[in-house]
Scaffold this active site. Structure first.
Site, PDB file in Angstrom:
ATOM      1  N   TRP A  45       0.829  -1.203   0.000  1.00 40.42           N
ATOM      2  CA  TRP A  45       0.000   0.000   0.000  1.00 40.42           C
ATOM      3  C   TRP A  45       0.864   1.253   0.000  1.00 40.42           C
ATOM      4  CZ3 TRP A  45      -0.399   4.177   3.293  1.00 40.42           C
ATOM      5  CH2 TRP A  45      -1.515   5.003   3.131  1.00 40.42           C
ATOM      6  N   HIS A  46       1.990   1.187   0.690  1.00 41.31           N
ATOM      7  CA  HIS A  46       2.841   2.369   0.815  1.00 41.31           C
ATOM      8  C   HIS A  46       3.581   2.710  -0.474  1.00 41.31           C
ATOM      9  CE1 HIS A  46       2.170   2.019   5.169  1.00 41.31           C
ATOM     10  NE2 HIS A  46       2.565   3.257   5.233  1.00 41.31           N
ATOM     11  N   GLY A  47       3.712   1.762  -1.373  1.00 41.04           N
ATOM     12  CA  GLY A  47       4.380   2.113  -2.609  1.00 41.04           C
ATOM     13  C   GLY A  47       4.668   0.913  -3.494  1.00 41.04           C
TER      14      GLY A  47
END
Length: 468
Positions: A319-321
């Site tokens: 989700w963060h990248g």
């Protein structure tokens, strides 16, 4: 547009608040949507249509699910279509390039992909609309039939681009009926200014130290410099993101909304599990409610529980990248949380609390290396320097310079990352109520003036979570 900018502070916000408060209650959601669209379009005018599409798409899906509620197979099909649509949009803009890059690497292909800029806040508002659809399907929340109210929920500028991730059920009543009192507005103002000071006066200054160290060639790093740098980043990301979250919650209060708290002094934790109950709490709640529990949570034995944990932590990292370093970072924390579930937490309970603090901080600081350095080789080389696995110097003149010029701000930031200052201020205010009120008012004015002065001469004002 970001909250920590002069345009927002002295043009957009005052104008928006003035129009909002002179407008009759029944039209305030319209004003809020229009203001939010201007806010978003300021930096990304093209992607405003993507956000509008997401809003209309899930508004319509919610109505369809409600209409066919008695026909479970149809309602389920609509839910699946909605989730696929949302994930497809998020996947295309955020992960498509990563997928093509890895396919090229694995199969020696030469597929080309046009690099598209990531729509700001897409990870946040997509998760919000998906949670709404899921909750409508579960019959946990009533369907929203007013598209203006639903649009307000999705586009609301205080939490649009960086959260916290708001569950529809938490603000459903506030979307149609909310009271704005002078006391609530004052609380919001204080929260916003304290968040602004966190971001501008602490995160930005500490961030400059990390930027300088990060840019240092690996061969020139010393053990001391590497530790100073990653400790600086550890404090920077906390004050950057928690400061922005405080500003979002403060703006919400000014407008009559109560948003969920996103941080609760995570660096005082005595276990990694506790750290993640205190860090980015709205994201953790989302994954627990919509991934971990539907997979079975901890109800189906330890093997499936561990499987569920690793699925959640893979997704948390991803989700963060769209990068392997984020996946490694997520699975890294998943491993320690799994170990704590199995036996480590029980061991920590029998040891002095200071051992738990040191263990947790060490794991978290090492984790930030994987988070911040996007190449695994670079991260491992940096960790090698931190623990002197190679022949690096312990310290040099640069190390002493970085420490001597930043020691006060680092110590101040470390202190403010604990609840001690808040407790001390609360005790002072309880004992000297009038004096405390005057003191705090002056303090907030000073914070605002200092933050403004810093922004006037702005040279370094990033926001780390805009890339997510």
């Amino acid at each position: 547009m970001v909250f920590s900018s002069l345009i927002f502070l002295y043009l957009f916000l005052p104008v928006t608040l003035f129009i909002y408060f002179i407008t009759p209650n029944r039209l305030r959601n319209v004003i809020l949507i229009l203001a939010s669209l201007v806010f978003y379009a300021w930096g990304e005018p093209v992607y405003i249509f993507l956000m509008i599409f997401s809003t209309v798409f899930d508004y319509a899906n919610g109505l369809l699910i409600d209409r066919f509620r008695s026909q479970k197979s149809i309602a389920r099909a609509i839910l699946v279509c909605s989730l696929i649509g949302n994930i497809a949009i998020l996947g295309f803009f955020k992960y498509f390039g990563f997928l093509v890059e890895n396919l090229n690497s694995l199969f020696n292909l030469h597929l080309e992909v046009t690099s598209l800029p990531l729509p700001i806040g897409i990870s946040f508002y997509t998760f919000q609309t998906m949670s709404y659809i899921i909750d409508v399907y579960r019959d946990k929340v009533p369907v929203q039939k007013n598209i203006i109210s639903f649009g307000t929920f999705v586009t609301m500028f205080p939490q649009l681009v960086a959260g916290p991730i708001i569950a529809y059920g938490d603000v459903a009543k506030q979307l149609t009926s909310r009271k704005i009192t002078l006391s609530l507005f004052g609380e919001g103002t204080q929260l916003f200014i304290s968040g602004l000071a966190k971001k501008v006066l602490l995160a930005n200054n500490i961030g400059m130290l990390w930027s300088n160290i990060k840019a240092t060639p690996a061969a020139d790093l010393t053990v001391a410099t590497s530790w100073i740098g990653i400790i600086a980043f550890t404090l920077q990301i906390y004050f950057d993101f928690s400061g922005y979250s405080d500003m979002a919650r403060g703006l919400g209060k000014m407008l009559g909304f109560e948003f969920t708290k996103n941080f609760n002094y995570p660096y005082i934790s005595t276990s990694v599990s506790e750290f993640w109950r205190r860090w980015h709490m709205s994201l953790g709640s989302w994954f627990r409610e919509y991934v971990y529990i539907p997979l079975g949570g901890n109800r189906a034995g330890i093997v499936k529980q561990l499987r569920n944990l690793f699925v959640v932590w893979f997704l948390t990292g991803f989700w963060h990248g769209a990068s392997w370093n984020f996946i490694i970072w997520g699975l890294y924390f998943g491993c320690f949380i799994a170990l704590e579930k199995l036996f480590l937490y029980k061991w920590l309970q029998h040891l002095p609390r200071i051992v738990g603090h040191i263990y947790t901080l060490l794991i978290v600081v090492i984790g930030w290396v994987f988070f911040e350095l996007d190449q695994l080789s670079t991260a491992m080389e940096f960790l090698g320097t931190m623990f002197n696995f190679s022949t690096h110097q312990i310290a040099n003149d640069h190390s002493y310079y970085y420490l001597s010029t930043n020691l006060i701000v680092l110590l101040l930031a470390a202190l403010l990352a604990t609840p001690l200052p808040k407790k001390a201020i609360s005790a002072f205010n309880n004992k000297y109520q009038i004096g405390g009120a005057i003191f705090m008012s002056m303090l907030y004015v000073i914070f605002l003036l200092l933050s403004t002065a810093y922004l006037v001469n702005e040279t370094y004002n990033p926001f780390l979570y805009f890339r997510f």
